[in-house]
Scaffold this motif. Structure first.
Motif, PDB file in Angstrom:
ATOM      1  N   ALA A 243       0.814  -1.218   0.000  1.00  0.00           N
ATOM      2  CA  ALA A 243       0.000   0.000   0.000  1.00  0.00           C
ATOM      3  C   ALA A 243       0.844   1.262   0.000  1.00  0.00           C
ATOM      4  CB  ALA A 243      -0.947  -0.002   1.189  1.00  0.00           C
ATOM      5  N   THR A 244       1.987   1.222  -0.678  1.00  0.00           N
ATOM      6  CA  THR A 244       2.828   2.401  -0.812  1.00  0.00           C
ATOM      7  C   THR A 244       2.450   3.136  -2.086  1.00  0.00           C
ATOM      8  OG1 THR A 244       4.647   1.284   0.324  1.00  0.00           O
ATOM      9  CG2 THR A 244       5.200   3.246  -0.938  1.00  0.00           C
ATOM     10  N   GLY A 245       1.904   4.342  -1.969  1.00  0.00           N
ATOM     11  CA  GLY A 245       1.535   5.119  -3.136  1.00  0.00           C
ATOM     12  C   GLY A 245       0.056   5.012  -3.485  1.00  0.00           C
ATOM     13  N   GLY A 246      -0.336   5.716  -4.539  1.00  0.00           N
ATOM     14  CA  GLY A 246      -1.729   5.792  -4.943  1.00  0.00           C
ATOM     15  C   GLY A 246      -2.213   4.540  -5.643  1.00  0.00           C
ATOM     16  N   LEU A 247      -3.539   4.392  -5.683  1.00  0.00           N
ATOM     17  CA  LEU A 247      -4.135   3.181  -6.246  1.00  0.00           C
ATOM     18  C   LEU A 247      -3.872   3.054  -7.738  1.00  0.00           C
ATOM     19  CD1 LEU A 247      -5.862   0.668  -6.055  1.00  0.00           C
ATOM     20  CD2 LEU A 247      -7.900   2.115  -6.242  1.00  0.00           C
ATOM     21  N   GLU A 248      -4.073   4.101  -8.507  1.00  0.00           N
ATOM     22  CA  GLU A 248      -3.915   4.018  -9.962  1.00  0.00           C
ATOM     23  C   GLU A 248      -2.502   3.600 -10.336  1.00  0.00           C
ATOM     24  OE1 GLU A 248      -4.558   6.804 -13.958  1.00  0.00           O
ATOM     25  OE2 GLU A 248      -5.186   7.515 -11.987  1.00  0.00           O
ATOM     26  N   ALA A 249      -1.505   4.211  -9.683  1.00  0.00           N
ATOM     27  CA  ALA A 249      -0.114   3.866  -9.977  1.00  0.00           C
ATOM     28  C   ALA A 249       0.189   2.429  -9.576  1.00  0.00           C
ATOM     29  CB  ALA A 249       0.825   4.821  -9.255  1.00  0.00           C
ATOM     30  N   ASN A 250      -0.403   1.953  -8.477  1.00  0.00           N
ATOM     31  CA  ASN A 250      -0.137   0.592  -8.039  1.00  0.00           C
ATOM     32  C   ASN A 250      -0.837  -0.437  -8.900  1.00  0.00           C
ATOM     33  OD1 ASN A 250       1.551   0.083  -5.452  1.00  0.00           O
ATOM     34  ND2 ASN A 250       0.506   2.014  -5.062  1.00  0.00           N
ATOM     35  N   ILE A 251      -2.000  -0.108  -9.430  1.00  0.00           N
ATOM     36  CA  ILE A 251      -2.636  -1.036 -10.371  1.00  0.00           C
ATOM     37  C   ILE A 251      -1.758  -1.200 -11.613  1.00  0.00           C
ATOM     38  CG2 ILE A 251      -4.574  -1.278 -11.965  1.00  0.00           C
ATOM     39  CD1 ILE A 251      -6.384  -0.199  -9.776  1.00  0.00           C
ATOM     40  N   ALA A 252      -1.202  -0.090 -12.101  1.00  0.00           N
ATOM     41  CA  ALA A 252      -0.306  -0.168 -13.259  1.00  0.00           C
ATOM     42  C   ALA A 252       0.947  -0.966 -12.925  1.00  0.00           C
ATOM     43  CB  ALA A 252       0.063   1.242 -13.719  1.00  0.00           C
ATOM     44  N   LEU A 253       1.510  -0.732 -11.727  1.00  0.00           N
ATOM     45  CA  LEU A 253       2.698  -1.468 -11.304  1.00  0.00           C
ATOM     46  C   LEU A 253       2.414  -2.958 -11.195  1.00  0.00           C
ATOM     47  CD1 LEU A 253       5.578  -1.663 -10.107  1.00  0.00           C
ATOM     48  CD2 LEU A 253       4.577  -1.089  -7.880  1.00  0.00           C
ATOM     49  N   SER A 254       1.293  -3.322 -10.586  1.00  0.00           N
ATOM     50  CA  SER A 254       0.970  -4.738 -10.424  1.00  0.00           C
ATOM     51  C   SER A 254       0.724  -5.410 -11.776  1.00  0.00           C
ATOM     52  CB  SER A 254      -0.243  -4.899  -9.506  1.00  0.00           C
ATOM     53  OG  SER A 254      -1.377  -4.248 -10.033  1.00  0.00           O
ATOM     54  N   LYS A 255       0.137  -4.668 -12.706  1.00  0.00           N
ATOM     55  CA  LYS A 255      -0.058  -5.224 -14.056  1.00  0.00           C
ATOM     56  C   LYS A 255       1.283  -5.488 -14.730  1.00  0.00           C
ATOM     57  CE  LYS A 255      -2.469  -5.943 -17.982  1.00  0.00           C
ATOM     58  NZ  LYS A 255      -1.451  -5.884 -19.041  1.00  0.00           N
ATOM     59  N   ARG A 256       2.253  -4.580 -14.545  1.00  0.00           N
ATOM     60  CA  ARG A 256       3.580  -4.796 -15.143  1.00  0.00           C
ATOM     61  C   ARG A 256       4.268  -6.008 -14.522  1.00  0.00           C
ATOM     62  NH1 ARG A 256       3.761   0.871 -14.652  1.00  0.00           N
ATOM     63  NH2 ARG A 256       5.254   0.772 -12.925  1.00  0.00           N
ATOM     64  N   ARG A 257       4.054  -6.225 -13.235  1.00  0.00           N
ATOM     65  CA  ARG A 257       4.630  -7.419 -12.602  1.00  0.00           C
ATOM     66  C   ARG A 257       4.022  -8.684 -13.196  1.00  0.00           C
ATOM     67  NH1 ARG A 257       4.673  -5.107  -6.381  1.00  0.00           N
ATOM     68  NH2 ARG A 257       6.651  -4.000  -6.563  1.00  0.00           N
ATOM     69  N   ALA A 258       2.720  -8.687 -13.355  1.00  0.00           N
ATOM     70  CA  ALA A 258       2.071  -9.856 -13.961  1.00  0.00           C
ATOM     71  C   ALA A 258       2.537 -10.049 -15.399  1.00  0.00           C
ATOM     72  CB  ALA A 258       0.549  -9.696 -13.900  1.00  0.00           C
ATOM     73  N   ASP A 259       2.690  -8.952 -16.151  1.00  0.00           N
ATOM     74  CA  ASP A 259       3.209  -9.038 -17.525  1.00  0.00           C
ATOM     75  C   ASP A 259       4.615  -9.627 -17.539  1.00  0.00           C
ATOM     76  OD1 ASP A 259       0.985  -8.035 -18.885  1.00  0.00           O
ATOM     77  OD2 ASP A 259       1.635  -5.952 -18.646  1.00  0.00           O
ATOM     78  N   SER A 260       5.439  -9.245 -16.549  1.00  0.00           N
ATOM     79  CA  SER A 260       6.807  -9.756 -16.468  1.00  0.00           C
ATOM     80  C   SER A 260       6.814 -11.265 -16.256  1.00  0.00           C
ATOM     81  CB  SER A 260       7.548  -9.055 -15.328  1.00  0.00           C
ATOM     82  OG  SER A 260       8.845  -9.569 -15.166  1.00  0.00           O
ATOM     83  N   VAL A 261       5.920 -11.748 -15.399  1.00  0.00           N
ATOM     84  CA  VAL A 261       5.823 -13.191 -15.154  1.00  0.00           C
ATOM     85  C   VAL A 261       5.324 -13.902 -16.413  1.00  0.00           C
ATOM     86  CG1 VAL A 261       4.692 -14.972 -13.779  1.00  0.00           C
ATOM     87  CG2 VAL A 261       5.470 -12.854 -12.684  1.00  0.00           C
ATOM     88  N   ARG A 262       4.332 -13.331 -17.077  1.00  0.00           N
ATOM     89  CA  ARG A 262       3.824 -13.950 -18.299  1.00  0.00           C
ATOM     90  C   ARG A 262       4.922 -14.035 -19.362  1.00  0.00           C
ATOM     91  NH1 ARG A 262       1.444 -12.525 -23.272  1.00  0.00           N
ATOM     92  NH2 ARG A 262      -0.196 -13.999 -23.896  1.00  0.00           N
ATOM     93  N   ALA A 263       5.684 -12.964 -19.513  1.00  0.00           N
ATOM     94  CA  ALA A 263       6.757 -12.963 -20.505  1.00  0.00           C
ATOM     95  C   ALA A 263       7.787 -14.039 -20.203  1.00  0.00           C
ATOM     96  CB  ALA A 263       7.419 -11.588 -20.558  1.00  0.00           C
TER      97      ALA A 263
END
Length: 311
Positions: A243-263
């Motif tokens: 919960a560090t930072g705003g929700l919108e930025a963290n949703i984008a960050l979490s999506k990039r993490r999931a994309d990294s795992v998928r890749a």
């Protein structure tokens, strides 16, 4: 409202008989948390006397620090009326008062700016009207600052749990990390088909980071093996953050993490692209409190969610 100040696990490892019991402070009705922060393995200079001629007595502590600020309703009449019931609760919990003072007796302007507080406007200090208290119970220390404005009362609590902050070495095994157990293919199949989701706990993401290390991850191997034997299965990789930072930025960050795992699964494990998708949930689905370093580590994760079977 109530705040639980839990004795941290590492403090228990010191095996001292003077450990503090969990402390609960009852604040006045209408009090609301305005800011909070937790820092692991840090130092803190807790003032234990008045500031005079450019100096003042203090105890320098090392360990885990938490800071919480509250804003109170406007009908708090004096800083003493704010402080007194909190002081009573602190003493009733077994803490020894080391020092307490009011404004000029503390050292006025200079004393206030030696206090390391959360910033304005979350924690406001009137330089002409504030009170301070320092207390200790075993390895747990605290500093309480109260003040008020024409509109609100303010309370700031810093707690410090003294503990060994040296890096883990063979001679210092305190808080040594416990490796996440490997997920065997059969276990992965059992878990995801029984529960619908599996947390990929051997994947490590630092706060704010999205890249995986180059090592081979047992959870990814188990997922790839599962998908290779079930070509009809589809897994959605869902990223989560602390919960560090705003929700919108963290949703984008979490999506990039999931994309990294998928890749990684596509490139290194040969999973078919149509069997994987990636989404981000930010900090909307925590599995632990983000007020502690341990909780934030648990919340930074990617989960494999079994999607409805393709028809």
């Amino acid at each position: 409202m109530r705040l639980s100040l839990l004795a941290l696990t590492a403090a228990a490892l010191l095996a001292t008989p003077a450990l503090a019991a969990p402390l609960e402070l009852a604040l006045p009705d209408g009090a609301a948390v305005s800011a909070e922060a937790t820092t692991a393995a840090t130092s803190y200079r807790l003032l234990t006397g008045p500031w005079q001629e450019g100096a003042g007595p203090a105890s320098t502590l090392e360990g885990t620090r938490t800071d919480t600020a509250w804003r109170l309703r406007a009908d708090q009449e004096t800083t003493l009326q704010i402080l007194a019931p909190l002081r009573d609760q602190i003493q009733a919990a077994g803490y020894t008062i080391l020092y307490q003072c009011e404004t000029e007796a503390c050292g006025g302007f200079d004393f206030r700016y030696e206090l390391d507080l959360l910033s304005e406007p979350e924690m406001h200090v009137d330089l002409g009207d504030f009170r301070y208290l320092a207390a200790r119970h075993g390895t747990d220390w605290l500093a309480l600052t109260v003040s008020r404005s024409s509109e609100s009362g303010f309370v700031h609590l810093t707690t410090m749990t003294v503990q060994d902050v040296r890096p883990v070495t063979p001679d210092n095994p305190l808080a040594a990390p416990t490796p996440a157990p490997a997920i065997a293919p059969s276990d992965f199949a059992t878990q995801i088909e029984a529960k619908g989701a599996v947390a990929l706990d051997d994947l490590i993401f630092e706060s704010g980071a999205t890249d995986l290390g180059p090592e081979d991850f047992a959870s990814l191997r188990a997922m790839a093996d599962y998908l290779s034997t079930r070509p009809e299965a589809v897994i959605v990789l869902v990223g989560h953050t602390d919960a560090t930072g705003g929700l919108e930025a963290n949703i984008a960050l979490s999506k990039r993490r999931a994309d990294s795992v998928r890749a990684r699964l596509l490139a290194d494990y040969g999973v078919a692209p149509e069997q994987l998708s990636a989404e981000g949930a930010g900090w909307l689905a925590p599995r632990a409190s983000s007020l502690t370093p341990e909780g934030r580590d648990k919340n930074r994760r990617v989960e494999a969610v079994l999607a409805p079977t393709r028809q």
